[in-house]
Scaffold this motif. Structure first.
Motif, PDB file in Angstrom:
ATOM      1  N   LEU A  47     -36.753  20.698  40.727  1.00 57.63           N
ATOM      2  CA  LEU A  47     -36.238  19.557  39.966  1.00 57.63           C
ATOM      3  C   LEU A  47     -37.339  18.903  39.130  1.00 57.63           C
ATOM      4  O   LEU A  47     -37.123  18.551  37.966  1.00 57.63           O
ATOM      5  CB  LEU A  47     -35.625  18.531  40.915  1.00 57.63           C
ATOM      6  CG  LEU A  47     -34.274  18.905  41.535  1.00 57.63           C
ATOM      7  CD1 LEU A  47     -33.903  17.932  42.644  1.00 57.63           C
ATOM      8  CD2 LEU A  47     -33.181  18.959  40.474  1.00 57.63           C
ATOM      9  N   LEU A  48     -38.502  18.731  39.703  1.00 56.62           N
ATOM     10  CA  LEU A  48     -39.606  18.118  38.962  1.00 56.62           C
ATOM     11  C   LEU A  48     -40.048  18.998  37.797  1.00 56.62           C
ATOM     12  O   LEU A  48     -40.372  18.502  36.711  1.00 56.62           O
ATOM     13  CB  LEU A  48     -40.777  17.854  39.906  1.00 56.62           C
ATOM     14  CG  LEU A  48     -40.552  16.738  40.940  1.00 56.62           C
ATOM     15  CD1 LEU A  48     -41.669  16.745  41.980  1.00 56.62           C
ATOM     16  CD2 LEU A  48     -40.471  15.380  40.253  1.00 56.62           C
ATOM     17  N   ALA A  49     -40.068  20.307  38.019  1.00 56.86           N
ATOM     18  CA  ALA A  49     -40.486  21.227  36.954  1.00 56.86           C
ATOM     19  C   ALA A  49     -39.517  21.204  35.778  1.00 56.86           C
ATOM     20  O   ALA A  49     -39.907  21.389  34.623  1.00 56.86           O
ATOM     21  CB  ALA A  49     -40.610  22.642  37.508  1.00 56.86           C
ATOM     22  N   GLU A  50     -38.231  20.974  36.067  1.00 59.64           N
ATOM     23  CA  GLU A  50     -37.206  20.992  35.014  1.00 59.64           C
ATOM     24  C   GLU A  50     -37.026  19.634  34.339  1.00 59.64           C
ATOM     25  O   GLU A  50     -36.380  19.543  33.288  1.00 59.64           O
ATOM     26  CB  GLU A  50     -35.859  21.408  35.627  1.00 59.64           C
ATOM     27  CG  GLU A  50     -35.838  22.818  36.194  1.00 59.64           C
ATOM     28  CD  GLU A  50     -34.625  23.068  37.072  1.00 59.64           C
ATOM     29  OE1 GLU A  50     -33.897  22.090  37.346  1.00 59.64           O
ATOM     30  OE2 GLU A  50     -34.423  24.214  37.486  1.00 59.64           O
ATOM     31  N   ALA A  51     -37.615  18.595  34.916  1.00 56.62           N
ATOM     32  CA  ALA A  51     -37.273  17.236  34.501  1.00 56.62           C
ATOM     33  C   ALA A  51     -37.561  16.953  33.037  1.00 56.62           C
ATOM     34  O   ALA A  51     -36.772  16.285  32.363  1.00 56.62           O
ATOM     35  CB  ALA A  51     -38.012  16.221  35.374  1.00 56.62           C
ATOM     36  N   LEU A  52     -38.685  17.429  32.523  1.00 56.57           N
ATOM     37  CA  LEU A  52     -39.078  17.085  31.158  1.00 56.57           C
ATOM     38  C   LEU A  52     -38.435  17.961  30.092  1.00 56.57           C
ATOM     39  O   LEU A  52     -38.619  17.723  28.903  1.00 56.57           O
ATOM     40  CB  LEU A  52     -40.605  17.160  31.029  1.00 56.57           C
ATOM     41  CG  LEU A  52     -41.388  16.125  31.844  1.00 56.57           C
ATOM     42  CD1 LEU A  52     -42.879  16.309  31.638  1.00 56.57           C
ATOM     43  CD2 LEU A  52     -40.970  14.712  31.456  1.00 56.57           C
ATOM     44  N   SER A  53     -37.697  18.974  30.531  1.00 59.93           N
ATOM     45  CA  SER A  53     -37.087  19.863  29.548  1.00 59.93           C
ATOM     46  C   SER A  53     -35.569  19.936  29.701  1.00 59.93           C
ATOM     47  O   SER A  53     -34.934  20.821  29.138  1.00 59.93           O
ATOM     48  CB  SER A  53     -37.679  21.274  29.675  1.00 59.93           C
ATOM     49  OG  SER A  53     -37.520  21.780  30.987  1.00 59.93           O
ATOM     50  N   SER A  54     -34.985  18.999  30.459  1.00 60.42           N
ATOM     51  CA  SER A  54     -33.530  19.020  30.644  1.00 60.42           C
ATOM     52  C   SER A  54     -32.935  17.664  30.270  1.00 60.42           C
ATOM     53  O   SER A  54     -33.602  16.631  30.366  1.00 60.42           O
ATOM     54  CB  SER A  54     -33.182  19.361  32.100  1.00 60.42           C
ATOM     55  OG  SER A  54     -33.655  18.367  32.990  1.00 60.42           O
ATOM     56  N   GLY A  55     -31.681  17.691  29.852  1.00 61.10           N
ATOM     57  CA  GLY A  55     -30.974  16.452  29.553  1.00 61.10           C
ATOM     58  C   GLY A  55     -30.577  15.729  30.821  1.00 61.10           C
ATOM     59  O   GLY A  55     -30.521  16.319  31.905  1.00 61.10           O
ATOM     60  N   SER A  68     -27.655  14.382  31.882  1.00 61.95           N
ATOM     61  CA  SER A  68     -26.402  14.777  32.534  1.00 61.95           C
ATOM     62  C   SER A  68     -26.573  16.057  33.340  1.00 61.95           C
ATOM     63  O   SER A  68     -26.165  16.141  34.499  1.00 61.95           O
ATOM     64  CB  SER A  68     -25.291  14.964  31.496  1.00 61.95           C
ATOM     65  OG  SER A  68     -25.005  13.744  30.851  1.00 61.95           O
ATOM     66  N   GLY A  69     -27.187  17.049  32.724  1.00 60.88           N
ATOM     67  CA  GLY A  69     -27.414  18.312  33.422  1.00 60.88           C
ATOM     68  C   GLY A  69     -28.331  18.146  34.613  1.00 60.88           C
ATOM     69  O   GLY A  69     -28.136  18.769  35.663  1.00 60.88           O
ATOM     70  N   HIS A  70     -29.335  17.287  34.448  1.00 63.80           N
ATOM     71  CA  HIS A  70     -30.283  17.088  35.545  1.00 63.80           C
ATOM     72  C   HIS A  70     -29.623  16.352  36.712  1.00 63.80           C
ATOM     73  O   HIS A  70     -29.891  16.647  37.880  1.00 63.80           O
ATOM     74  CB  HIS A  70     -31.508  16.322  35.060  1.00 63.80           C
ATOM     75  CG  HIS A  70     -32.701  16.501  35.936  1.00 63.80           C
ATOM     76  ND1 HIS A  70     -33.452  17.659  35.946  1.00 63.80           N
ATOM     77  CD2 HIS A  70     -33.264  15.689  36.867  1.00 63.80           C
ATOM     78  CE1 HIS A  70     -34.427  17.545  36.825  1.00 63.80           C
ATOM     79  NE2 HIS A  70     -34.331  16.357  37.411  1.00 63.80           N
ATOM     80  N   LEU A  71     -28.753  15.381  36.403  1.00 67.61           N
ATOM     81  CA  LEU A  71     -28.023  14.694  37.466  1.00 67.61           C
ATOM     82  C   LEU A  71     -27.165  15.673  38.262  1.00 67.61           C
ATOM     83  O   LEU A  71     -27.069  15.578  39.499  1.00 67.61           O
ATOM     84  CB  LEU A  71     -27.142  13.596  36.875  1.00 67.61           C
ATOM     85  CG  LEU A  71     -27.879  12.334  36.399  1.00 67.61           C
ATOM     86  CD1 LEU A  71     -26.934  11.439  35.619  1.00 67.61           C
ATOM     87  CD2 LEU A  71     -28.484  11.582  37.582  1.00 67.61           C
ATOM     88  N   GLU A  72     -26.564  16.636  37.576  1.00 69.16           N
ATOM     89  CA  GLU A  72     -25.759  17.641  38.274  1.00 69.16           C
ATOM     90  C   GLU A  72     -26.634  18.482  39.201  1.00 69.16           C
ATOM     91  O   GLU A  72     -26.241  18.785  40.335  1.00 69.16           O
ATOM     92  CB  GLU A  72     -25.044  18.535  37.259  1.00 69.16           C
ATOM     93  CG  GLU A  72     -23.956  17.823  36.474  1.00 69.16           C
ATOM     94  CD  GLU A  72     -23.313  18.723  35.449  1.00 69.16           C
ATOM     95  OE1 GLU A  72     -23.676  19.930  35.406  1.00 69.16           O
ATOM     96  OE2 GLU A  72     -22.455  18.244  34.685  1.00 69.16           O
ATOM     97  N   ARG A  73     -27.822  18.858  38.718  1.00 69.95           N
ATOM     98  CA  ARG A  73     -28.724  19.665  39.558  1.00 69.95           C
ATOM     99  C   ARG A  73     -29.232  18.848  40.744  1.00 69.95           C
ATOM    100  O   ARG A  73     -29.393  19.377  41.848  1.00 69.95           O
ATOM    101  CB  ARG A  73     -29.882  20.196  38.716  1.00 69.95           C
ATOM    102  CG  ARG A  73     -29.488  21.348  37.804  1.00 69.95           C
ATOM    103  CD  ARG A  73     -30.692  21.991  37.151  1.00 69.95           C
ATOM    104  NE  ARG A  73     -31.271  21.140  36.118  1.00 69.95           N
ATOM    105  CZ  ARG A  73     -30.850  21.122  34.857  1.00 69.95           C
ATOM    106  NH1 ARG A  73     -29.844  21.883  34.479  1.00 69.95           N
ATOM    107  NH2 ARG A  73     -31.429  20.334  33.966  1.00 69.95           N
ATOM    108  N   GLU A  74     -29.505  17.553  40.511  1.00 70.62           N
ATOM    109  CA  GLU A  74     -29.912  16.699  41.629  1.00 70.62           C
ATOM    110  C   GLU A  74     -28.812  16.598  42.680  1.00 70.62           C
ATOM    111  O   GLU A  74     -29.075  16.685  43.892  1.00 70.62           O
ATOM    112  CB  GLU A  74     -30.274  15.305  41.123  1.00 70.62           C
ATOM    113  CG  GLU A  74     -31.642  15.195  40.494  1.00 70.62           C
ATOM    114  CD  GLU A  74     -32.043  13.761  40.235  1.00 70.62           C
ATOM    115  OE1 GLU A  74     -33.253  13.494  40.204  1.00 70.62           O
ATOM    116  OE2 GLU A  74     -31.150  12.905  40.060  1.00 70.62           O
ATOM    117  N   ALA A  75     -27.587  16.393  42.218  1.00 67.71           N
ATOM    118  CA  ALA A  75     -26.466  16.273  43.158  1.00 67.71           C
ATOM    119  C   ALA A  75     -26.283  17.560  43.955  1.00 67.71           C
ATOM    120  O   ALA A  75     -26.108  17.533  45.180  1.00 67.71           O
ATOM    121  CB  ALA A  75     -25.180  15.930  42.401  1.00 67.71           C
ATOM    122  N   ALA A  76     -26.332  18.698  43.257  1.00 61.83           N
ATOM    123  CA  ALA A  76     -26.183  19.984  43.941  1.00 61.83           C
ATOM    124  C   ALA A  76     -27.317  20.194  44.945  1.00 61.83           C
ATOM    125  O   ALA A  76     -27.094  20.697  46.051  1.00 61.83           O
ATOM    126  CB  ALA A  76     -26.168  21.119  42.923  1.00 61.83           C
TER     127      ALA A  76
END
Length: 255
Positions: free
Chosen positions: A214-222, A224-232
């Motif tokens: 999640l941290l690695a993806e944080a600066l390159s994701s929107g 909404s998409g990141h919230l979905e990945r966090e929830a999952a």
């Protein structure tokens, strides 16, 4: 495993050591291959909970082996391609494995060595270390994820300064701008790394793996998409056996 990279696994920690001290741990073809092989080995080893990467001797890593490039300048491009392919594959595996990566920067890091140093989730630098881009000094451009990592950890302006002017960054500045996590004297750096490893070993491995991604993806994701990945991620952790055990353990300790 090639002697270019030594592997030692103790108490769930894999220690990878770049092992060309007479060549400042510069990366030639055999070392690039060894880095890739070592990355796959520790990533797939279920007994490994965390990984430490460091260098032998005075240097952490001087980057690519310029002597290998210079032996036949007409074939330098082919040699560099042969180095970057396994090196980048190894870096990608270390970056995406479900295990935290700790960098023990024992000495100067330059070129690809700078990229490797920045790759860690936790970076502990010796006061004997310093950081230099070095690429444009020999007419080259960055590799080893240097141009991807440096703006993210140190900011775009500092990254531009370092890459375009090859300005040397000392440990104190590296700590202040976020390039490293901690700085310690040469005789204390192992103790500092050990304290971080104790904390990492105490955490559920699955939680660290999901958090790392999640941290690695944080600066390159929107968002909404990141919230979905966090929830999952958090739902998956709550449903996992070690996630349930961790929750029970937390309340047992509280009681």
């Amino acid at each position: 495993m090639s002697e270019r990279v030594l592997i030692e696994v103790t108490d769930g920690v894999a220690r990878l050591t770049l092992n060309r001290p007479d060549a400042a741990n510069a990366i030639d073809v055999p070392m690039a291959d060894a880095i890739m092989e070592a990355a796959v080995t520790v990533a797939e080893d279920r007994d490994v909970r965390a990984v430490v990467l460091t260098g032998t001797g005075r240097m952490f890593c001087a980057g690519g082996d310029i002597m290998a490039f210079a032996q036949d300048l007409d074939q330098a491009h082919a040699v560099i391609a042969r180095i970057t392919a396994p090196l980048h594959a190894g870096i990608a595996r270390l970056a995406t494995m479900d295990k935290p990566l700790v960098m023990l920067v024992n000495g100067p890091a330059a070129g690809a060595g700078l990229g490797l140093a920045l790759l860690g989730d936790i970076v502990v630098a010796s006061t004997a270390a310093h950081f230099t881009s070095a690429y444009t000094a020999i007419g080259m451009s960055p590799d080893a994820a240097t141009s991807w990592l440096l703006p993210r950890v140190a900011g775009l302006r500092r990254a531009q300064d370092m890459v375009l002017t090859n300005r040397r960054v000392l440990p104190e500045e590296a700590l202040a701008c976020g390039m490293v996590t901690a700085v310690a004297a040469p005789d204390e750096v192992e103790t500092v790394v050990a304290s971080y490893l104790d904390k990492l070993r105490a955490a559920p491995p699955g939680a660290l793996g999901v958090s790392r991604r999640l941290l690695a993806e944080a600066l390159s994701s929107g968002l909404s998409g990141h919230l979905e990945r966090e929830a999952a991620g958090i739902v998956g952790r709550a449903g996992s056996d070690d996630g349930k055990a961790a929750i029970r353990g937390f309340f047992d300790r509280k009681e």
